[in-house]
Design a protein around this motif. Structure first.
Motif, PDB file in Angstrom:
ATOM      1  N   LEU A 214       0.577  -1.237  -0.067  1.00  0.00           N
ATOM      2  CA  LEU A 214      -0.002  -0.118  -0.014  1.00  0.00           C
ATOM      3  C   LEU A 214       0.647   1.344   0.008  1.00  0.00           C
ATOM      4  CD1 LEU A 214      -3.148  -0.696   2.373  1.00  0.00           C
ATOM      5  CD2 LEU A 214      -3.068   0.071   0.031  1.00  0.00           C
ATOM      6  N   GLN A 215       2.112   1.162   0.573  1.00  0.00           N
ATOM      7  CA  GLN A 215       2.896   2.415   0.848  1.00  0.00           C
ATOM      8  C   GLN A 215       3.515   2.940  -0.757  1.00  0.00           C
ATOM      9  OE1 GLN A 215       6.134   1.379   3.545  1.00  0.00           O
ATOM     10  NE2 GLN A 215       5.704   3.505   4.445  1.00  0.00           N
ATOM     11  N   ARG A 216       3.319   1.733  -1.671  1.00  0.00           N
ATOM     12  CA  ARG A 216       3.833   2.026  -2.859  1.00  0.00           C
ATOM     13  C   ARG A 216       2.912   2.263  -3.750  1.00  0.00           C
ATOM     14  NH1 ARG A 216       8.950  -1.364  -4.875  1.00  0.00           N
ATOM     15  NH2 ARG A 216      10.207  -1.274  -2.902  1.00  0.00           N
ATOM     16  N   ALA A 217       1.679   2.050  -3.540  1.00  0.00           N
ATOM     17  CA  ALA A 217       0.610   1.872  -4.302  1.00  0.00           C
ATOM     18  C   ALA A 217      -0.292   3.295  -4.284  1.00  0.00           C
ATOM     19  CB  ALA A 217      -0.688   0.914  -4.105  1.00  0.00           C
ATOM     20  N   THR A 218      -0.196   4.085  -3.012  1.00  0.00           N
ATOM     21  CA  THR A 218      -0.838   5.272  -2.846  1.00  0.00           C
ATOM     22  C   THR A 218       0.008   6.129  -1.870  1.00  0.00           C
ATOM     23  OG1 THR A 218      -2.942   6.074  -1.745  1.00  0.00           O
ATOM     24  CG2 THR A 218      -2.215   4.391  -0.794  1.00  0.00           C
ATOM     25  N   ALA A 219      -0.450   7.576  -1.899  1.00  0.00           N
ATOM     26  CA  ALA A 219       0.068   8.667  -1.341  1.00  0.00           C
ATOM     27  C   ALA A 219      -0.670   8.891   0.187  1.00  0.00           C
ATOM     28  CB  ALA A 219       0.368   9.822  -1.848  1.00  0.00           C
ATOM     29  N   LEU A 220      -1.869   8.188   0.064  1.00  0.00           N
ATOM     30  CA  LEU A 220      -2.964   8.272   1.237  1.00  0.00           C
ATOM     31  C   LEU A 220      -2.353   7.750   2.468  1.00  0.00           C
ATOM     32  CD1 LEU A 220      -6.213   7.260  -0.495  1.00  0.00           C
ATOM     33  CD2 LEU A 220      -5.384   9.516   0.180  1.00  0.00           C
TER      34      LEU A 220
END
Length: 274
Positions: A214-220
């Motif tokens: 998730l860290q790599r997939a989104t800046a949220l």
């Protein structure tokens, strides 16, 4: 507790036990003869709002249980009857106290102004992404009046609250991440597409692999501590939730998600199966 027949108490206690037909009248009959001496059934029937015949049948049933008797021509409760009355009333009071303690009754609150508001303006309260907002109007399940003026986006005090704010739980979208072998780049692309396709108010990760993806997939911001409880609370407040769960953690996560209060719905999909 007062039982339907015989001397065995019913399984339901407190307020729920009063759902049985005639239950309230039984308790009121015992209460009346415990407080006042009655030589006739007519005044008891009048006090309870029932017929004399119904009062006679009820007294016979209570006599058979050993809860009422005639003493010097008066209808009075026995020791067992007094005990049953006390137990019923105490159980009811305990149940009501517990229910009232869990029911937060408020007369004023604070909300986010969805539009510019005047002092004393009637507003409707609603939940948007888990936030309480106030919009102008007087037709809605929960209403009130502003105490001060507010600009759009400001906090505003609302008083004279009426009605009940309905909660519409949102499903939890759960994407299961296979971790053997190590997650592929394709899994990250699928999660990124999901985040672009739908708007989520909360994004969470259960497990190291899920968080790394998730860290790599989104800046949220990604929730990674206390994930189950956070997801459950957010979903119950109507917030769209996306959580990526490492495959081996799925059973434990789903168990935590339903404890102590289940969420409305969980949508489970395994990454790479579409």
């Amino acid at each position: 507790m007062l039982a339907p027949s015989g001397s065995s108490p019913p399984s339901a206690e407190g307020l729920s036990s009063f759902r049985r037909a005639g239950r309230v009248t039984e308790v009121l009959f015992l209460y009346e003869v415990a407080l006042h001496r009655h030589a006739r059934l007519r005044p008891i029937a009048r006090e309870l709002g029932i017929t004399v015949q119904a009062a006679s049948q009820l007294n016979r049933a209570l006599e058979q249980r050993g809860w009422t008797q005639l003493v010097e021509g008066n209808y009075v409760p026995t020791v067992r009857g007094i005990a049953a009355l006390h137990e019923a009333l105490i159980s009811l009071r305990t149940d009501l106290d517990d229910r009232l303690g869990r029911l937060r009754v408020v007369t004023r609150c604070r909300a986010v102004a969805a539009r510019p508001l005047r002092k004393g303006q009637r507003v409707v309260l609603r939940l948007e992404d888990g936030l309480l907002v106030a919009v102008p109007g007087d037709r809605g399940p929960s209403r009130g009046r502003t105490m001060l003026a507010a600009r759009r986006g400001d906090l505003v005090e609302v008083e004279e609250l009426e009605g009940i704010l309905p909660l519409r739980p949102h499903p939890v979208r759960c994407l299961v991440l296979p971790t053997r072998p190590l997650p592929t780049r394709r899994a990250g692309q699928e999660v990124a597409q999901e985040l672009r396709r739908s708007r989520y108010g909360l994004v969470a990760a259960e497990g190291l692999e899920a968080y790394h993806l998730l860290q790599r997939a989104t800046a949220l911001p990604v929730v990674r501590f206390g994930v189950a409880s956070v997801c459950r609370e957010a979903a119950q407040m109507g917030v769209p939730v996306l959580v990526v769960v490492a495959e081996e953690r799925l059973p434990a996560f789903l168990q935590k998600l339903s404890d102590p209060t289940p969420v409305a719905e969980v949508e489970v999909e395994t990454l790479g199966e579409a």
